[in-house]
Design a protein around this motif. Structure first.
Motif, PDB file in Angstrom:
ATOM      1  N   GLU A 270       0.821  -1.208   0.000  1.00 56.50           N
ATOM      2  CA  GLU A 270       0.000   0.000   0.000  1.00 56.50           C
ATOM      3  C   GLU A 270       0.856   1.258   0.000  1.00 56.50           C
ATOM      4  O   GLU A 270       0.499   2.263  -0.627  1.00 56.50           O
ATOM      5  CB  GLU A 270      -0.946  -0.012   1.213  1.00 56.50           C
ATOM      6  CG  GLU A 270      -2.057  -1.032   1.098  1.00 56.50           C
ATOM      7  CD  GLU A 270      -2.894  -0.826  -0.142  1.00 56.50           C
ATOM      8  OE1 GLU A 270      -3.171   0.337  -0.499  1.00 56.50           O
ATOM      9  OE2 GLU A 270      -3.273  -1.822  -0.779  1.00 56.50           O
ATOM     10  N   VAL A 271       1.977   1.229   0.722  1.00 54.84           N
ATOM     11  CA  VAL A 271       2.876   2.382   0.713  1.00 54.84           C
ATOM     12  C   VAL A 271       3.424   2.625  -0.690  1.00 54.84           C
ATOM     13  O   VAL A 271       3.513   3.766  -1.159  1.00 54.84           O
ATOM     14  CB  VAL A 271       4.029   2.170   1.722  1.00 54.84           C
ATOM     15  CG1 VAL A 271       5.095   3.245   1.549  1.00 54.84           C
ATOM     16  CG2 VAL A 271       3.498   2.207   3.150  1.00 54.84           C
TER      17      VAL A 271
ATOM     18  N   LEU B  15      -3.938   6.432   4.650  1.00 52.76           N
ATOM     19  CA  LEU B  15      -3.298   5.260   4.069  1.00 52.76           C
ATOM     20  C   LEU B  15      -3.534   4.018   4.922  1.00 52.76           C
ATOM     21  O   LEU B  15      -3.347   2.894   4.454  1.00 52.76           O
ATOM     22  CB  LEU B  15      -1.795   5.514   3.915  1.00 52.76           C
ATOM     23  CG  LEU B  15      -0.966   4.476   3.161  1.00 52.76           C
ATOM     24  CD1 LEU B  15      -1.443   4.327   1.723  1.00 52.76           C
ATOM     25  CD2 LEU B  15       0.512   4.854   3.184  1.00 52.76           C
ATOM     26  N   LEU B  16      -3.955   4.219   6.165  1.00 51.21           N
ATOM     27  CA  LEU B  16      -4.159   3.094   7.074  1.00 51.21           C
ATOM     28  C   LEU B  16      -5.336   2.227   6.648  1.00 51.21           C
ATOM     29  O   LEU B  16      -5.309   1.000   6.812  1.00 51.21           O
ATOM     30  CB  LEU B  16      -4.376   3.610   8.499  1.00 51.21           C
ATOM     31  CG  LEU B  16      -4.574   2.561   9.595  1.00 51.21           C
ATOM     32  CD1 LEU B  16      -3.342   1.683   9.719  1.00 51.21           C
ATOM     33  CD2 LEU B  16      -4.886   3.238  10.924  1.00 51.21           C
ATOM     34  N   ILE B  17      -6.389   2.825   6.104  1.00 46.71           N
ATOM     35  CA  ILE B  17      -7.601   2.079   5.737  1.00 46.71           C
ATOM     36  C   ILE B  17      -7.318   1.027   4.673  1.00 46.71           C
ATOM     37  O   ILE B  17      -7.684  -0.142   4.844  1.00 46.71           O
ATOM     38  CB  ILE B  17      -8.707   3.056   5.289  1.00 46.71           C
ATOM     39  CG1 ILE B  17      -9.125   3.939   6.468  1.00 46.71           C
ATOM     40  CG2 ILE B  17      -9.909   2.293   4.740  1.00 46.71           C
ATOM     41  CD1 ILE B  17     -10.166   4.970   6.116  1.00 46.71           C
ATOM     42  N   PRO B  18      -6.673   1.361   3.547  1.00 48.48           N
ATOM     43  CA  PRO B  18      -6.385   0.295   2.566  1.00 48.48           C
ATOM     44  C   PRO B  18      -5.426  -0.762   3.091  1.00 48.48           C
ATOM     45  O   PRO B  18      -5.489  -1.918   2.657  1.00 48.48           O
ATOM     46  CB  PRO B  18      -5.785   1.053   1.377  1.00 48.48           C
ATOM     47  CG  PRO B  18      -5.319   2.337   1.936  1.00 48.48           C
ATOM     48  CD  PRO B  18      -6.266   2.676   3.038  1.00 48.48           C
ATOM     49  N   ILE B  19      -4.532  -0.405   4.024  1.00 49.13           N
ATOM     50  CA  ILE B  19      -3.643  -1.410   4.616  1.00 49.13           C
ATOM     51  C   ILE B  19      -4.459  -2.444   5.375  1.00 49.13           C
ATOM     52  O   ILE B  19      -4.273  -3.659   5.211  1.00 49.13           O
ATOM     53  CB  ILE B  19      -2.610  -0.737   5.541  1.00 49.13           C
ATOM     54  CG1 ILE B  19      -1.614   0.084   4.722  1.00 49.13           C
ATOM     55  CG2 ILE B  19      -1.873  -1.784   6.372  1.00 49.13           C
ATOM     56  CD1 ILE B  19      -0.642   0.892   5.566  1.00 49.13           C
ATOM     57  N   LEU B  20      -5.388  -1.977   6.212  1.00 43.62           N
ATOM     58  CA  LEU B  20      -6.234  -2.902   6.981  1.00 43.62           C
ATOM     59  C   LEU B  20      -7.127  -3.724   6.057  1.00 43.62           C
ATOM     60  O   LEU B  20      -7.332  -4.924   6.284  1.00 43.62           O
ATOM     61  CB  LEU B  20      -7.074  -2.120   7.990  1.00 43.62           C
ATOM     62  CG  LEU B  20      -6.294  -1.373   9.071  1.00 43.62           C
ATOM     63  CD1 LEU B  20      -7.251  -0.571   9.955  1.00 43.62           C
ATOM     64  CD2 LEU B  20      -5.473  -2.337   9.919  1.00 43.62           C
ATOM     65  N   ASN B  21      -7.656  -3.090   5.020  1.00 45.62           N
ATOM     66  CA  ASN B  21      -8.518  -3.817   4.084  1.00 45.62           C
ATOM     67  C   ASN B  21      -7.730  -4.854   3.274  1.00 45.62           C
ATOM     68  O   ASN B  21      -8.265  -5.925   2.963  1.00 45.62           O
ATOM     69  CB  ASN B  21      -9.211  -2.832   3.138  1.00 45.62           C
ATOM     70  CG  ASN B  21     -10.282  -2.018   3.840  1.00 45.62           C
ATOM     71  OD1 ASN B  21     -10.817  -2.440   4.863  1.00 45.62           O
ATOM     72  ND2 ASN B  21     -10.586  -0.857   3.313  1.00 45.62           N
ATOM     73  N   ARG B  22      -6.491  -4.551   2.960  1.00 44.33           N
ATOM     74  CA  ARG B  22      -5.674  -5.532   2.228  1.00 44.33           C
ATOM     75  C   ARG B  22      -5.381  -6.741   3.112  1.00 44.33           C
ATOM     76  O   ARG B  22      -5.405  -7.890   2.642  1.00 44.33           O
ATOM     77  CB  ARG B  22      -4.363  -4.892   1.746  1.00 44.33           C
ATOM     78  CG  ARG B  22      -3.491  -5.849   0.942  1.00 44.33           C
ATOM     79  CD  ARG B  22      -2.282  -5.136   0.369  1.00 44.33           C
ATOM     80  NE  ARG B  22      -2.628  -4.304  -0.765  1.00 44.33           N
ATOM     81  CZ  ARG B  22      -2.728  -4.732  -2.017  1.00 44.33           C
ATOM     82  NH1 ARG B  22      -2.531  -6.025  -2.297  1.00 44.33           N
ATOM     83  NH2 ARG B  22      -3.031  -3.912  -2.996  1.00 44.33           N
ATOM     84  N   ILE B  23      -5.119  -6.511   4.382  1.00 39.03           N
ATOM     85  CA  ILE B  23      -4.909  -7.623   5.309  1.00 39.03           C
ATOM     86  C   ILE B  23      -6.163  -8.490   5.375  1.00 39.03           C
ATOM     87  O   ILE B  23      -6.096  -9.726   5.318  1.00 39.03           O
ATOM     88  CB  ILE B  23      -4.534  -7.086   6.705  1.00 39.03           C
ATOM     89  CG1 ILE B  23      -3.156  -6.419   6.666  1.00 39.03           C
ATOM     90  CG2 ILE B  23      -4.538  -8.217   7.734  1.00 39.03           C
ATOM     91  CD1 ILE B  23      -2.766  -5.732   7.956  1.00 39.03           C
TER      92      ILE B  23
END
Length: 389
Positions: free
Chosen positions: A233-234, A290-298
């Protein structure tokens, strides 16, 4: 008697300022201030800016006086940005496919027996050494392009790496949308004659370390689940998304989605990567986080791994209920979206950006001779090879 002539209206100079015309009101004031300052920096060669006033010319040393052209400025900035993105992604693919062989050669010099099986793409040998090689390769293939983007674009951190959601309500909304996208994009896997789930992130990781002890397997799977999701995501929705946003939100979302597909050039995972990357890009722009797509990808990879486990574990009860589970995920996502999503004219999902070159020319610039064109060619070639073999 003379007729009075019509009163002449004063001629108003038309001013074009593409930065001032940009609208990012959905994001926090800190984001707006930092992004506009980045674009207004005269030393920033990757910013699309043009201040033009009819009847005026600007003196450029070595060039002379010339009238600024917004289309030319947009084209110039886009070519430069595409060049850097292509270089970063080229390093990604080179590290992905060449670094393991280099590391194994170095390990051989130390007398450690490590080998690579081309039939299944797995490294065998000393389990600790293999684990280090796999993790080092994964870290470098993300960190190198991330560093290239950071060093080149110099995007402010409060723009590219903002974590606190500006619109907290979008956190559960994006999660429910992710569930819907997961079910719609992957329901066909249940009827596929090939084991597509094996090629997903954690499925591929599991087969890579399937011969190892359970402790090594857990370490590598947790590394793939958390560390890799963060770095993906980063890389995709950090500097890359926001530097492209100056050409329009949809331009940034679609191009970064194609870059996500190029990171895993497989025809069996292209649909899931494309759809998820589009949803993630929209959630970053809507929420400013940017935290939201990281959690959703997990969450996305955990669900894929759950269905993968059902195939490799001999549990006929769970296996027979896969379709019901997929429909249940879809139903939960739809109900959540219906309960939380409220249309609002004051809070649109994506902001329209004024542009001066056509969509056809933008596509032509993407395939302009350079690293980005090479990336598209290599990814298409890898997909064709996968289909043949």
């Amino acid at each position: 008697m003379e007729k009075k002539g019509k009163k002449e209206e004063p001629v108003r100079n038309k001013t074009v300022d593409v930065v001032a015309d940009s609208n990012y009101s959905i994001i926090s004031p800190e984001y707006n201030k930092a992004f506009r300052a980045w674009r207004n920096n005269e030393k920033n060669e990757y910013a699309f800016r043009c201040r033009k006033r009819e009847g005026e010319a600007v003196y450029v040393e070595g060039v002379g006086y010339h009238a600024q052209d917004p289309a030319a400025e947009e084209r110039r900035a886009m070519i430069r940005i595409n060049m850097i993105i292509g270089i970063g992604m080229l390093f990604y693919l080179l590290i992905e496919h060449l670094l393991p062989a280099i590391l194994m050669s170095l390990v051989h010099l130390l007398g450690v027996d490590v080998s690579y099986c081309y039939s299944d793409g797995t490294v065998y040998g000393n389990q600790m050494v293999v684990l280090v090689i796999l993790m080092l390769k994964t870290l470098l293939k993300y960190l190198v392009p991330i560093c290239i983007f950071r060093r080149s674009f110099r995007m402010p951190r409060q723009v590219a790496y903002h974590l606190k959601p500006v619109v907290p309500r979008d956190v559960p909304i994006s999660t429910f949308v992710t569930l819907v996208v997961f079910a719609v994009a992957n329901v066909w896997l249940l009827f596929s004659p090939i084991n597509v789930l094996r090629t997903s992130t954690l499925g591929s990781a599991y087969y890579t370390v399937s011969y190892m002890d359970h402790s090594y397997q857990i370490i590598y799977l947790l590394f793939e689940l958390f560390m890799v999701c963060v770095m993906q995501e980063v890389l995709i929705h950090g500097d890359m998304l926001h530097v492209l946003r100056q050409f329009g939100d949809w331009h940034a979302i679609i191009l970064t989605a194609f870059m996500a597909v190029c990171m895993t050039p497989s025809y069996v995972t292209a649909l899931m990567e494309l759809t998820f990357a589009i949803v993630s890009g929209i959630s970053v722009i809507r929420s400013g986080s940017l935290l939201i797509p990281i959690l959703n990808r997990i969450l996305y990879h955990l669900l894929l791994f759950l269905f993968f486990i059902m195939e490799i574990w001999p549990n006929q009860v769970l296996y027979s209920y896969r379709l019901l589970m997929m429909l249940g995920i879809l139903l939960i996502g739809i109900l959540g979206c219906l309960l939380l999503i409220r249309p609002s004219k004051q809070n649109p999902a994506l902001m329209p950006q004024k542009h001066y070159i056509s969509g056809k020319e933008r596509i032509r610039l993407l395939f302009h001779m350079g690293p980005l064109a090479i990336i598209f060619f290599l990814c298409a070639l890898l997909m064709v090879i996968e289909v043949i073999l």
